[in-house]
Design a protein around this motif. Structure first.
Motif: not given
Length: 324
Positions: A235-244, A276-294
């Motif tokens: 009933a409670r949300p999951a969370r995704i954390r990272f550093l840009l 949402d995790l899949g969307e985040l990872l697709r964005w990071a790959r397409e934008s050539d952005v490395e997500l630290e401490a994911l």
């Protein structure tokens, strides 16, 4: 005539709950209400955990279930009987493990069990009771020489002496080491599998997640949420954390992710973690952005507990998830 109870409206053939609590209240002298209209039931062969911060009303509730006091309002039934007015009927069928036993310190472990067995109908043999809790080799040791964890094991042995149909466990693994805690969990699970109904209170949330078929979290005398551990956490949300990276502003993230950012730190709370995790990872790959401490994880019982503990009981309505 049979005493009234909420299960009377159940479909034919439905077994009544072993523990049935309806609008239960307990008010002390001076007007303090420790238990404020709670309702729940526990089926035969089920483990039900009652959680809450100190002062939430857990101990007051358990004392009413054990028949130690008369409720200020509402009803409680254990094995179909009022545990206070029909204590002589209920007590022989119930085992109780208190937070602290208080044994004669100069008696040996075996002498302590034999003393209690003399007051227990159909008591297990002393050796059997001690072997159940791993104290078979300590039978000749005086109680005062036991460690805190061993005293908790002795508490449990005494609670199991009469082969109870219902077992109340109040903080059963406090003081035990990791091995002792796991051994106790295994024993409680075996008792449940054998048909014993167990109600336990605990501050160890892992214990509740591991053992409980269902649980309730109390706060300021009320049940704030109840259900299976999976239902309470789902009933409670999951969370995704990272550093840009320092040169990538959070504003570049897809708006659909509803991200909250503080400097480079970003947190996304979601009820659709995989999507949402899949969307985040697709964005990071397409934008050539490395997500630290994911770090991505589902909600935990600890998060649900802390959320409830942090808010006032009057902040919102009671949430009931999958209650029977």
């Amino acid at each position: 005539m049979t005493e009234s109870s909420s299960w009377l409206n159940e479909p034919p053939g439905t077994e009544p709950p072993v523990i049935d609590v309806d609008a239960l209240r307990r008010t002390y002298a001076g007007g303090f209400t420790a238990v404020n209209g709670i309702s729940f039931s526990v089926a035969r062969g089920e483990i039900f955990a009652l959680l809450g911060t100190n002062g939430a009303g857990k101990t007051s509730t358990v004392e009413l279930l054990e028949g130690l006091s008369r409720p200020s309002g509402g009803t409680v039934r254990v094995l179909g009987n009022d545990p206070y007015t029909r204590r002589a009927v209920v007590r022989p069928r119930v085992g109780v493990m208190l937070q602290e036993g208080g044994f004669p310190s100069d008696l040996t472990v075996a002498e302590t069990v034999r003393m209690c067995a003399g007051c227990t109908s159909g008591a297990r043999p002393t050796g059997e009771a001690l072997e159940l809790v791993g104290l078979g080799k300590r039978s000749g040791v005086r109680v005062k020489q036991l460690s805190g964890g061993e005293k908790r094991r002795l508490d449990l042995a005494l609670a199991l002496l009469g082969r109870p149909e219902v077992l109340f466990l109040d903080e059963p693994t406090t003081g035990l080491d990791a091995e002792g805690r796991r051994d106790t969990w295994e024993l409680v699970g075996q008792l449940r599998d054998g048909g014993t109904t167990v109600l336990l209170t605990t501050h160890y949330l892992e214990e509740a997640e591991t053992l409980a078929d269902r649980l309730a979290i109390m706060h300021q005398g009320r049940i704030e949420v109840s259900g299976t551990p999976a239902e309470v956490t789902a009933a409670r949300p999951a969370r995704i954390r990272f550093l840009l990276p320092a040169d990538v502003p959070a504003g570049r993230l897809p708006l659909s992710l509803r991200a909250a950012a503080e400097g480079r730190r970003v947190e996304i709370r979601t009820h659709q973690l995989q999507q949402d995790l899949g969307e985040l990872l697709r964005w990071a790959r397409e934008s050539d952005v490395e997500l630290e401490a994911l770090d991505a994880r589902s909600a935990s019982l600890e998060e649900a507990f802390l959320e409830i503990a942090a808010r006032s009981a009057s902040a919102g309505p009671v949430e009931t998830v999958g209650v029977r």
